[in-house]
Design an enzyme around this catalytic site. Structure first.
Site, PDB file in Angstrom:
ATOM      1  N   ASP A  36       0.977  -1.230   0.037  1.00 35.11           N
ATOM      2  CA  ASP A  36      -0.056   0.028   0.051  1.00 35.11           C
ATOM      3  C   ASP A  36       0.927   1.191  -0.064  1.00 35.11           C
ATOM      4  O   ASP A  36       1.858   1.273   0.423  1.00 35.11           O
ATOM      5  CB  ASP A  36      -0.807  -0.071   1.385  1.00 35.11           C
ATOM      6  CG  ASP A  36      -2.033   0.787   1.046  1.00 35.11           C
ATOM      7  OD1 ASP A  36      -2.150   1.456   0.023  1.00 35.11           O
ATOM      8  OD2 ASP A  36      -2.598   1.207   2.237  1.00 35.11           O
ATOM      9  N   HIS A  53       2.940   3.139  -8.769  1.00 31.24           N
ATOM     10  CA  HIS A  53       2.749   1.979  -9.155  1.00 31.24           C
ATOM     11  C   HIS A  53       4.361   1.432 -10.056  1.00 31.24           C
ATOM     12  O   HIS A  53       4.551   0.405  -9.524  1.00 31.24           O
ATOM     13  CB  HIS A  53       1.765   1.663  -9.897  1.00 31.24           C
ATOM     14  CG  HIS A  53       0.316   2.026  -9.342  1.00 31.24           C
ATOM     15  ND1 HIS A  53       0.088   1.733  -7.995  1.00 31.24           N
ATOM     16  CD2 HIS A  53      -0.828   2.589  -9.653  1.00 31.24           C
ATOM     17  CE1 HIS A  53      -0.988   2.196  -7.563  1.00 31.24           C
ATOM     18  NE2 HIS A  53      -1.739   2.704  -8.679  1.00 31.24           N
ATOM     19  N   LEU A 147      10.987 -20.801  -4.084  1.00 35.20           N
ATOM     20  CA  LEU A 147      10.135 -20.071  -3.778  1.00 35.20           C
ATOM     21  C   LEU A 147       8.786 -20.151  -4.463  1.00 35.20           C
ATOM     22  O   LEU A 147       8.721 -19.975  -5.721  1.00 35.20           O
ATOM     23  CB  LEU A 147      10.319 -18.720  -3.430  1.00 35.20           C
ATOM     24  CG  LEU A 147       9.464 -17.528  -3.144  1.00 35.20           C
ATOM     25  CD1 LEU A 147       9.098 -17.398  -1.664  1.00 35.20           C
ATOM     26  CD2 LEU A 147       9.855 -15.988  -3.693  1.00 35.20           C
TER      27      LEU A 147
HETATM   28  C1  FPP Z   1      -1.707   0.297  -3.200  1.00 29.41           C
HETATM   29  O1  FPP Z   1      -1.510   1.626  -3.490  1.00 29.41           O
HETATM   30  C2  FPP Z   1      -1.040  -0.597  -4.612  1.00 29.41           C
HETATM   31  C3  FPP Z   1      -1.894  -1.146  -5.199  1.00 29.41           C
HETATM   32  C4  FPP Z   1      -3.140  -1.131  -5.456  1.00 29.41           C
HETATM   33  C5  FPP Z   1      -1.133  -1.727  -6.456  1.00 29.41           C
HETATM   34  C6  FPP Z   1       0.100  -2.441  -6.091  1.00 29.41           C
HETATM   35  C7  FPP Z   1       0.703  -3.026  -7.574  1.00 29.41           C
HETATM   36  C8  FPP Z   1       1.877  -2.947  -7.919  1.00 29.41           C
HETATM   37  C9  FPP Z   1       3.175  -2.528  -6.782  1.00 29.41           C
HETATM   38  C10 FPP Z   1       2.334  -3.289  -9.137  1.00 29.41           C
HETATM   39  C11 FPP Z   1       1.987  -4.669  -9.738  1.00 29.41           C
HETATM   40  C12 FPP Z   1       2.480  -5.781  -9.106  1.00 29.41           C
HETATM   41  C13 FPP Z   1       3.072  -6.913  -9.370  1.00 29.41           C
HETATM   42  C14 FPP Z   1       3.240  -7.979  -8.449  1.00 29.41           C
HETATM   43  C15 FPP Z   1       3.858  -6.754 -10.586  1.00 29.41           C
HETATM   44  P1  FPP Z   1      -2.375   2.673  -3.425  1.00 29.41           P
HETATM   45  O2  FPP Z   1      -2.526   2.996  -4.783  1.00 29.41           O
HETATM   46  O3  FPP Z   1      -3.603   2.162  -2.972  1.00 29.41           O
HETATM   47  O4  FPP Z   1      -1.729   3.801  -2.596  1.00 29.41           O
HETATM   48  P2  FPP Z   1      -2.293   4.985  -1.735  1.00 29.41           P
HETATM   49  O5  FPP Z   1      -3.246   4.215  -0.685  1.00 29.41           O
HETATM   50  O6  FPP Z   1      -1.445   5.798  -1.493  1.00 29.41           O
HETATM   51  O7  FPP Z   1      -3.209   5.823  -2.937  1.00 29.41           O
END
Ligand code: FPP
Length: 256
Positions: A36, A53, A147
C-alpha cells in the site's frame, strides 16, 4: 558520492546488520504482503499515481529476490483486488500493463531462481491479454521447486469464500461426492490457496490498520507487522525487520 549514493550505502549497512539477526531455523514459511502507499509516494513527489505503481515494481522485484534468497517457502503479494476496478480506468489500465511488463521481463529471472508463480483470484475476470501472459508464465515456472510466489489478482477474501462454497456445491451436484463433512479442511481445500500453509506473517505498508479483504480465512492466526514505509520504499531492510519482529513473538494459537 551524491545523496542517493549515501542513502543507498546507509541502507546496505542497515541490511547487513539485520541479516545475521534472522534465525534461519525459525523462518516464517509463508509471508503475505498488502502493498500500500504507491499513490501517496507519487503525490509526495509531485508525480502521478501511476508513477507510484511503476516505482512499486522495483520493490516487488527486491522483495521476491530477498524472500527466495532467505529460503522463505511462500510469498503472497496483493497486487489487485476485486474492489480496485473502481479506480479511474487509466490507472487500472496502467496497473494491467505494468503487470504484463513485469511478467514478460521477470519470468526468466523467476525461472533461473527456481521460483514458481501462482495466481490467487478470479483470473478469468482479467483482460484477455493479461490472462494469456499469466498462463504463459504459470506454465513456464510450473516445475520450479523453490519459492512459491502467489500474486493476488482480481482477488477478494469474500469472493474467494464464495468461489470455495460454489466449488463444494458443484462437487455435490455432479455427484462426485454424495456426502460431505463441512469442516475447516474442506473449506481450506477449496480456497485458491489449497494445499498451502496459512501465512505466518502478514505485512502491510503505509501505516494503514486494515485488512482490505485480504486472505480473510487464511490469516486467522497470522502475526501482523505494519510499517509506515510506503510500498515503493519497501526494501530488504523492512522485510528483515518484519521477520526479526515475527521471530520474537510467542504464537499461542488461542492456547496458553
Ligand atoms: C496500493 O497503493 C497498491 C496497489 C493497489 C497496486 C500494487 C501493484 C503494484 C506494486 C504493481 C504490480 C504488482 C506486481 C506483483 C507486478 P495505492 O495506490 O492504494 O496507494 P495509496 O493508498 O497511497 O493511494
Amino acid at each position: 558520492m551524491d545523496t542517493t549514493g549515501h542513502s543507498l550505502k546507509r541502507r546496505n549497512q542497515q541490511e547487513e546488520k539485520l541479516l545475521p539477526q534472522i534465525d534461519r531455523e525459525k523462518l516464517p514459511q509463508h509471508i503475505a504482503i498488502i502493498m500500500d502507499g504507491n499513490g501517496r509516494w507519487a503525490e509526495r513527489r509531485g508525480l502521478k499515481r501511476v508513477d507510484g505503481h511503476r516505482a512499486g515494481i522495483k520493490a516487488v522485484r527486491e522483495v521476491v529476490e530477498a524472500a527466495a534468497n532467505l529460503g522463505i517457502k511462500i510469498l503472497t503479494l496483493y497486487a489487485f483486488s476485486v474492489e480496485n476496478w473502481k479506480r479511474p480506468l487509466k490507472e487500472v489500465k496502467t496497473l494491467m500493463s505494468l503487470l504484463r511488463k513485469y511478467i514478460k521481463k521477470e519470468t526468466p529471472t523467476l525461472l533461473s531462481n527456481n521460483i514458481k508463480l501462482s495466481v490467487l483470484g478470479r483470473m478469468e475476470g482479467l483482460p484477455g491479454e493479461v490472462q494469456r501472459d499469466l498462463r504463459w508464465a504459470l506454465e513456464a515456472t510450473h516445475h520450479c521447486t523453490g519459492l512459491l510466489f502467489n500474486i493476488a489478482l482480481n482477488y477478494g477474501g469474500r469472493t474467494e469464500l464464495i468461489d470455495a462454497f460454489r466449488k463444494i456445491w458443484q462437487q455435490l451436484e455432479k455427484g462426485k461426492e454424495t456426502t460431505l463433512t463441512i469442516d475447516e479442511e474442506l473449506i481450506a481445500n477449496n480456497l485458491y490457496t489449497a494445499g498451502q500453509p496459512d501465512p505466518d506473517l502478514l505485512i502491510r505498508t503505509s501505516g494503514e490498520m486494515r485488512l482490505s479483504n485480504f486472505l480473510l480465512w487464511q490469516i486467522a492466526y497470522s502475526e501482523l507487522w505494519v510499517t509506515e514505509t510506503l510500498w515503493p520504499d519497501f526494501s530488504r531492510k523492512e522485510l528483515y525487520e518484519a521477520i526479526i519482529s515475527y521471530q520474537k513473538r510467542e504464537r499461542r494459537f488461542g492456547g496458553v
